[in-house]
Design an enzyme around this catalytic site. Structure first.
Site, PDB file in Angstrom:
ATOM      1  N   CYS A   1       0.845  -1.203   0.000  1.00 18.47           N
ATOM      2  CA  CYS A   1       0.000   0.000   0.000  1.00 18.47           C
ATOM      3  C   CYS A   1       0.879   1.250   0.000  1.00 18.47           C
ATOM      4  O   CYS A   1       0.666   2.175  -0.784  1.00 18.47           O
ATOM      5  CB  CYS A   1      -0.931  -0.031   1.216  1.00 18.47           C
ATOM      6  SG  CYS A   1      -2.113   1.321   1.270  1.00 18.47           S
ATOM      7  N   CYS A   2       1.901   1.263   0.878  1.00 18.60           N
ATOM      8  CA  CYS A   2       2.829   2.408   0.905  1.00 18.60           C
ATOM      9  C   CYS A   2       3.547   2.539  -0.444  1.00 18.60           C
ATOM     10  O   CYS A   2       3.821   3.654  -0.901  1.00 18.60           O
ATOM     11  CB  CYS A   2       3.864   2.228   2.016  1.00 18.60           C
ATOM     12  SG  CYS A   2       3.244   2.484   3.689  1.00 18.60           S
TER      13      CYS A   2
ATOM     14  N   CYS B   1       7.999   3.599   6.089  1.00 24.21           N
ATOM     15  CA  CYS B   1       7.178   3.319   4.916  1.00 24.21           C
ATOM     16  C   CYS B   1       8.026   3.054   3.692  1.00 24.21           C
ATOM     17  O   CYS B   1       7.507   2.754   2.631  1.00 24.21           O
ATOM     18  CB  CYS B   1       6.241   4.491   4.640  1.00 24.21           C
ATOM     19  SG  CYS B   1       7.110   6.025   4.374  1.00 24.21           S
TER      20      CYS B   1
ATOM     21  N   CYS C   1      -3.409   4.601   9.606  1.00 28.39           N
ATOM     22  CA  CYS C   1      -2.133   4.107  10.121  1.00 28.39           C
ATOM     23  C   CYS C   1      -1.520   5.033  11.170  1.00 28.39           C
ATOM     24  O   CYS C   1      -0.313   5.003  11.416  1.00 28.39           O
ATOM     25  CB  CYS C   1      -1.160   3.898   8.960  1.00 28.39           C
ATOM     26  SG  CYS C   1      -1.783   2.725   7.744  1.00 28.39           S
TER      27      CYS C   1
ATOM     28  N   CYS D   1      -0.922   8.558   7.237  1.00 25.65           N
ATOM     29  CA  CYS D   1      -2.271   8.322   6.738  1.00 25.65           C
ATOM     30  C   CYS D   1      -3.211   8.028   7.910  1.00 25.65           C
ATOM     31  O   CYS D   1      -2.797   7.473   8.930  1.00 25.65           O
ATOM     32  CB  CYS D   1      -2.273   7.135   5.782  1.00 25.65           C
ATOM     33  SG  CYS D   1      -1.321   7.418   4.284  1.00 25.65           S
TER      34      CYS D   1
END
Ligand code: SF4
Length: 260
Positions: A121-122, A231, A206, A203
């Site tokens: 995702c990162c 990340c 997170c 985010c």
């Protein structure tokens, strides 16, 4: 009570730190004329750096990664920078197709399922857009401080990243008290989530608030082991080696409770 009231304190070395950070920025702007960018996370350290850049009128571009998962308070800082400093912020967003495919395949809570999915995702929302931000650039400025985490305890003022670009950390040796004293002194705009006990803001899914005594970055990817708490924007050889523990300090004026 907000973060300024809790943490701002003028340390004996504050003036020297401001002078040193400005010199680091000035030299970087000179050495990388036209090819340098501040990669701002819009966190308080980066807001201080933007203020230093504006104050010294340095020719350094500003860019940020709008992951599509930021808090609205974070996104709201982008136009505030333009209003306050007259500087346009380059906004880099993830590729829509990649995001749709990832969410369709893994769901919108994939980051909690495994470190690999969180890093994927990162990768889509941060690393790929960062690559576009850095195209044609030879240097970038970050808000890393040694105090932020064990992984960052030896951050130098300048180093080469994995792509051979110069990475500059003008606040490497600043304390939390120095950062907030600067904010107070110059009325620097900042994310109100810092007043909600979030020293490190990423985010929304997170990031959580932390308590006194917890590591600065305990609220980031809190469900993972400490060693994985990056990340990929700032990982490099040796970052995991230092045993120094950096924690949210006791506020100068009153205790804050556990707001998790
Ligand atoms: Fe995805 Fe969380 Fe990484 Fe943001 S911080 S890109 S939401 S995994």
């Amino acid at each position: 009570m907000g973060a300024i009231a809790l943490y701002a304190r003028k340390t004996a070395r504050f003036d020297a730190l401001v002078e040193s950070a400005t010199r680091v920025l000035r030299e970087a702007a000179r050495d990388h004329a036209g090819t340098i960018v501040q990669g701002t996370s819009l966190g308080v350290e980066d807001m201080v750096i933007t203020d230093l850049i504006a104050r010294a009128q340095l020719p350094i571009a500003l860019g940020t990664l709008e992951t599509g998962m930021l808090h609205e308070q974070t996104v709201a800082l982008i136009p505030r920078i333009k209003d306050r400093y007259g500087i346009d912020v380059e906004v880099y967003k993830p590729q829509t197709d990649a995001v749709i495919h990832f969410v369709k395949t893994h769901g919108d809570r994939a980051m909690y399922e495994s470190i690999d999915l969180r890093k994927a995702c990162c990768g889509i929302r941060k690393i790929e857009p960062l690559g576009r931000m850095m195209e044609g650039r030879t240097a970038w400025i970050t808000g890393l401080r040694r105090e932020q985490s064990d992984n960052r305890a030896e951050v130098p003022f300048t180093e080469l990243d994995a792509q051979g670009r110069t990475k500059v950390a003008p606040l490497a040796d600043w304390s939390w008290a120095d950062v907030w004293h600067y904010v107070q002194l110059h009325d620097v705009p900042y994310n109100p989530l810092h007043d909600e006990f979030m020293p490190s803001i990423g985010c929304a899914p997170c990031t959580r608030a932390i308590a006194v005594g917890e590591p600065f970055r305990a609220g980031r990817w809190w469900w993972e082991d400490a060693g994985a708490k990056e990340c990929g924007l700032h990982t490099s050889q040796g970052e995991d080696d230092d045993p120094v523990v950096s924690r949210l300090p006791e506020p100068a004026v009153s205790m804050i409770g556990d707001r998790r």
